[in-house]
Motif scaffolding. Sequence first.
Motif, PDB file in Angstrom:
ATOM      1  N   MET A   1       0.355  -1.113  -0.416  1.00 49.34           N
ATOM      2  CA  MET A   1       0.093   0.364  -0.056  1.00 49.34           C
ATOM      3  C   MET A   1       1.388   1.492  -0.127  1.00 49.34           C
ATOM      4  SD  MET A   1      -3.315  -0.695  -0.296  1.00 49.34           S
ATOM      5  CE  MET A   1      -3.970  -2.233  -0.615  1.00 49.34           C
ATOM      6  N   PRO A   2       0.751   2.465  -0.787  1.00 47.93           N
ATOM      7  CA  PRO A   2       1.616   3.301  -0.604  1.00 47.93           C
ATOM      8  C   PRO A   2       0.925   3.903   0.510  1.00 47.93           C
ATOM      9  CG  PRO A   2      -0.400   3.948  -2.024  1.00 47.93           C
ATOM     10  CD  PRO A   2      -0.630   2.462  -1.501  1.00 47.93           C
ATOM     11  N   LYS A   3       2.319   4.756   0.857  1.00 48.60           N
ATOM     12  CA  LYS A   3       2.321   5.457   2.443  1.00 48.60           C
ATOM     13  C   LYS A   3       2.615   6.986   2.269  1.00 48.60           C
ATOM     14  CE  LYS A   3       3.039   1.720   4.549  1.00 48.60           C
ATOM     15  NZ  LYS A   3       3.255   0.678   3.846  1.00 48.60           N
ATOM     16  N   ASP A   4       3.057   7.568   0.698  1.00 44.46           N
ATOM     17  CA  ASP A   4       2.797   8.747   0.868  1.00 44.46           C
ATOM     18  C   ASP A   4       2.131   9.128  -1.353  1.00 44.46           C
ATOM     19  OD1 ASP A   4       4.779   9.693   2.873  1.00 44.46           O
ATOM     20  OD2 ASP A   4       5.310   8.732   2.288  1.00 44.46           O
ATOM     21  N   SER A   5       1.778  10.800  -0.927  1.00 45.08           N
ATOM     22  CA  SER A   5       1.321  10.597  -2.124  1.00 45.08           C
ATOM     23  C   SER A   5       3.026  11.258  -2.957  1.00 45.08           C
ATOM     24  CB  SER A   5       0.401  11.621  -2.083  1.00 45.08           C
ATOM     25  OG  SER A   5      -0.998  11.798  -1.566  1.00 45.08           O
ATOM     26  N   GLU A   6       3.131  10.903  -3.991  1.00 46.85           N
ATOM     27  CA  GLU A   6       4.238  11.103  -4.971  1.00 46.85           C
ATOM     28  C   GLU A   6       3.797  11.896  -6.166  1.00 46.85           C
ATOM     29  OE1 GLU A   6       7.212   8.056  -5.482  1.00 46.85           O
ATOM     30  OE2 GLU A   6       6.711   7.732  -2.765  1.00 46.85           O
ATOM     31  N   PHE A   7       5.019  12.570  -6.578  1.00 45.16           N
ATOM     32  CA  PHE A   7       4.511  13.477  -7.851  1.00 45.16           C
ATOM     33  C   PHE A   7       5.537  12.539  -8.797  1.00 45.16           C
ATOM     34  CE2 PHE A   7       1.803  16.305  -5.689  1.00 45.16           C
ATOM     35  CZ  PHE A   7       1.316  16.673  -6.523  1.00 45.16           C
ATOM     36  N   VAL A   8       5.441  12.413 -10.291  1.00 44.93           N
ATOM     37  CA  VAL A   8       6.864  12.601 -10.973  1.00 44.93           C
ATOM     38  C   VAL A   8       7.958  13.459 -11.356  1.00 44.93           C
ATOM     39  CG1 VAL A   8       7.399  12.076 -13.247  1.00 44.93           C
ATOM     40  CG2 VAL A   8       5.143  10.988 -12.373  1.00 44.93           C
ATOM     41  N   LYS A   9       9.353  13.225 -11.042  1.00 47.14           N
ATOM     42  CA  LYS A   9      10.134  14.544 -10.969  1.00 47.14           C
ATOM     43  C   LYS A   9      10.738  14.408 -11.674  1.00 47.14           C
ATOM     44  CE  LYS A   9      10.220  13.507  -5.471  1.00 47.14           C
ATOM     45  NZ  LYS A   9       8.730  12.998  -6.006  1.00 47.14           N
ATOM     46  N   ASP A  10      11.327  13.312 -12.685  1.00 44.01           N
ATOM     47  CA  ASP A  10      11.837  13.405 -14.201  1.00 44.01           C
ATOM     48  C   ASP A  10      11.430  12.667 -15.076  1.00 44.01           C
ATOM     49  OD1 ASP A  10      12.690  10.849 -13.911  1.00 44.01           O
ATOM     50  OD2 ASP A  10      14.191  11.314 -11.933  1.00 44.01           O
ATOM     51  N   GLN A  11      11.677  12.591 -16.306  1.00 43.87           N
ATOM     52  CA  GLN A  11      11.088  12.348 -17.916  1.00 43.87           C
ATOM     53  C   GLN A  11      11.685  10.793 -17.480  1.00 43.87           C
ATOM     54  OE1 GLN A  11      10.105  13.764 -20.267  1.00 43.87           O
ATOM     55  NE2 GLN A  11      10.257  15.689 -18.847  1.00 43.87           N
ATOM     56  N   LYS A  12      11.947  10.063 -16.626  1.00 44.66           N
ATOM     57  CA  LYS A  12      12.573   8.158 -16.597  1.00 44.66           C
ATOM     58  C   LYS A  12      11.398   8.021 -16.326  1.00 44.66           C
ATOM     59  CE  LYS A  12      18.273   8.423 -15.313  1.00 44.66           C
ATOM     60  NZ  LYS A  12      18.454   7.929 -14.480  1.00 44.66           N
ATOM     61  N   TYR A  13      10.567   8.461 -15.688  1.00 43.09           N
ATOM     62  CA  TYR A  13       8.575   7.483 -15.482  1.00 43.09           C
ATOM     63  C   TYR A  13       8.468   7.718 -16.529  1.00 43.09           C
ATOM     64  CZ  TYR A  13       4.758   6.846 -13.174  1.00 43.09           C
ATOM     65  OH  TYR A  13       3.128   6.395 -12.997  1.00 43.09           O
ATOM     66  N   ILE A  14       8.698   8.535 -18.100  1.00 43.42           N
ATOM     67  CA  ILE A  14       7.907   7.827 -19.022  1.00 43.42           C
ATOM     68  C   ILE A  14       8.694   7.270 -20.416  1.00 43.42           C
ATOM     69  CG2 ILE A  14       6.248   9.572 -18.917  1.00 43.42           C
ATOM     70  CD1 ILE A  14       7.478  11.921 -20.610  1.00 43.42           C
ATOM     71  N   SER A  15      10.336   6.710 -19.822  1.00 48.59           N
ATOM     72  CA  SER A  15      10.789   6.378 -20.676  1.00 48.59           C
ATOM     73  C   SER A  15      10.199   4.717 -20.960  1.00 48.59           C
ATOM     74  CB  SER A  15      12.481   6.756 -20.504  1.00 48.59           C
ATOM     75  OG  SER A  15      12.562   5.773 -18.882  1.00 48.59           O
ATOM     76  N   GLY A  16      11.210   4.487 -22.180  1.00 52.70           N
ATOM     77  CA  GLY A  16      10.842   3.346 -22.587  1.00 52.70           C
ATOM     78  C   GLY A  16      11.204   2.668 -24.139  1.00 52.70           C
ATOM     79  N   PHE A  17      11.305   3.259 -24.887  1.00 52.66           N
ATOM     80  CA  PHE A  17      11.042   3.366 -26.023  1.00 52.66           C
ATOM     81  C   PHE A  17      13.183   2.591 -26.112  1.00 52.66           C
ATOM     82  CE2 PHE A  17       8.063   7.522 -26.284  1.00 52.66           C
ATOM     83  CZ  PHE A  17       7.520   6.348 -27.284  1.00 52.66           C
ATOM     84  N   ASN A  18      13.810   2.459 -25.334  1.00 49.53           N
ATOM     85  CA  ASN A  18      15.250   2.194 -25.338  1.00 49.53           C
ATOM     86  C   ASN A  18      14.546   0.458 -24.901  1.00 49.53           C
ATOM     87  OD1 ASN A  18      17.585   1.087 -25.272  1.00 49.53           O
ATOM     88  ND2 ASN A  18      18.619   2.909 -24.805  1.00 49.53           N
ATOM     89  N   PHE A  19      14.782  -0.343 -25.283  1.00 47.43           N
ATOM     90  CA  PHE A  19      14.160  -1.486 -25.142  1.00 47.43           C
ATOM     91  C   PHE A  19      15.655  -1.952 -24.800  1.00 47.43           C
ATOM     92  CE2 PHE A  19      10.916  -1.338 -28.155  1.00 47.43           C
ATOM     93  CZ  PHE A  19      10.050  -2.017 -27.371  1.00 47.43           C
ATOM     94  N   LEU A  20      16.861  -1.617 -24.293  1.00 47.46           N
ATOM     95  CA  LEU A  20      18.207  -2.460 -23.475  1.00 47.46           C
ATOM     96  C   LEU A  20      17.982  -1.326 -22.430  1.00 47.46           C
ATOM     97  CD1 LEU A  20      20.982  -2.315 -26.420  1.00 47.46           C
ATOM     98  CD2 LEU A  20      19.508  -3.641 -25.589  1.00 47.46           C
ATOM     99  N   GLN A  21      17.534  -0.576 -22.037  1.00 51.89           N
ATOM    100  CA  GLN A  21      17.047   0.399 -21.110  1.00 51.89           C
ATOM    101  C   GLN A  21      16.352  -0.648 -19.686  1.00 51.89           C
ATOM    102  OE1 GLN A  21      15.991   4.511 -21.297  1.00 51.89           O
ATOM    103  NE2 GLN A  21      17.207   5.125 -19.443  1.00 51.89           N
ATOM    104  N   GLU A  22      16.761  -0.064 -18.423  1.00 51.29           N
ATOM    105  CA  GLU A  22      15.803  -0.943 -17.841  1.00 51.29           C
ATOM    106  C   GLU A  22      14.781  -0.335 -17.806  1.00 51.29           C
ATOM    107  OE1 GLU A  22      16.352  -1.737 -13.026  1.00 51.29           O
ATOM    108  OE2 GLU A  22      18.197  -0.994 -13.849  1.00 51.29           O
ATOM    109  N   LYS A  23      14.241  -0.642 -17.262  1.00 52.12           N
ATOM    110  CA  LYS A  23      12.160  -0.484 -16.973  1.00 52.12           C
ATOM    111  C   LYS A  23      12.107  -0.026 -16.274  1.00 52.12           C
ATOM    112  CE  LYS A  23      11.805  -1.130 -21.445  1.00 52.12           C
ATOM    113  NZ  LYS A  23      12.850  -1.279 -22.308  1.00 52.12           N
ATOM    114  N   ARG A  24      11.302   0.852 -16.003  1.00 50.80           N
ATOM    115  CA  ARG A  24      10.791   1.927 -14.482  1.00 50.80           C
ATOM    116  C   ARG A  24       9.387   0.785 -14.423  1.00 50.80           C
ATOM    117  NH1 ARG A  24       5.448   2.887 -14.778  1.00 50.80           N
ATOM    118  NH2 ARG A  24       5.206   4.348 -16.634  1.00 50.80           N
ATOM    119  N   PRO A  25       9.561   0.896 -12.284  1.00 50.75           N
ATOM    120  CA  PRO A  25       8.165  -0.758 -12.954  1.00 50.75           C
ATOM    121  C   PRO A  25       6.588  -0.776 -12.328  1.00 50.75           C
ATOM    122  CG  PRO A  25       9.445   0.094 -10.398  1.00 50.75           C
ATOM    123  CD  PRO A  25       9.832   0.288 -11.502  1.00 50.75           C
TER     124      PRO A  25
END
Length: 338
Positions: A157-181
């Motif tokens: 369960m989430p303990k706090d409300s959070e906001f997206v802090k950088d562009q890595k959150y919407i990254s994912g086009f590079n299939f060699l790059q580690e994806k966020r959960p």
Amino acid sequence: MGNSKDVQLTATEIGIIWSLYQFKTMMVRVLEHLLEKSEDKESRKILTKLYDGEVRIVNELTTIFNNEQAAVPVGFTKKDVMKGVPRLFDHNFDLMYIRTMAKISIGYYALYSTMSYRKDIRNLNNNLTKHAQKVYDEITELLLNRGVLVRPPHISMPKDSEFVKDQKYISGFNFLQEKRPLNTIEIGHLCYAIETNTMGIQLMTGYAQAAKNKDVQNYFVKGKELAQKIVTEFNDILMRSDIQAPVTWTAKATDSTTPPFSDKLMMYNTNLLSTFGLGSNVIGGAFSFRPDLPIKLAMLAQDIFTFAKEGGKIMIENNWMEEPPHAEDRNKLTNKNQ
């Protein structure tokens, strides 16, 4: 209805009641077979109530067509269901199938209600939405109590409300790059697709066993393979985020090879599910913030579209695709005497 009968149906509303008639007459035929084979008291109670409701809706739609002096569609008749044949699916699958059709119905009725203007058509779709939601709730509760329906995975369960802090959150086009959960919205859409396509695997298995037409049989085998592909790829995405994919439930097709339904009905049902799958993929892609997911969903949507198009060709070749009402061909009318 009040004075609704004095207001002419719009083209949209004609399309709505025509589509509802196709769907509801199919469901009546399917339920006739399920009720004939039903031996479980709780299941039979739900199926009987649903059957009575579907027959009532078909009669209501027929009355609307007659009142409008419009041709009543052919839809699906008693010729599309065979009596006295072995059951094609076990009793748990019957309920899983009806639950899936209720999910589809809720979405369609909600859409249709926002496309309707005449009061009786709006009321019809509103009542259908409530009815489908009730059926969905009853079957979901029963299957959960029986341990047949598997819940989606849990996370902390989430303990706090959070906001997206950088562009890595919407990254994912590079299939060699580690994806966020995966986030919970993305998990939800993936699990939804896995559950629906798991049911689809068994449906296509049974249909392939029972189909009379060889092309239709091969088509259902392709449908099974496509559903398996979707389940495998979505399971893999979940596992890469260390999320346990939903365990397959026990509902399944039997070993019968005798068709309880016509090839026409089974093809229509498959086309309906394909259309639903396309819509679900579009919605899932729209609500995914990790760019690799919309790409994956778009690729699978193309596969589903190709599959549905092939099904349409088979239906046309066998004269199984009833044509919806259409606008007047003004060019043809203008040139009829030339």
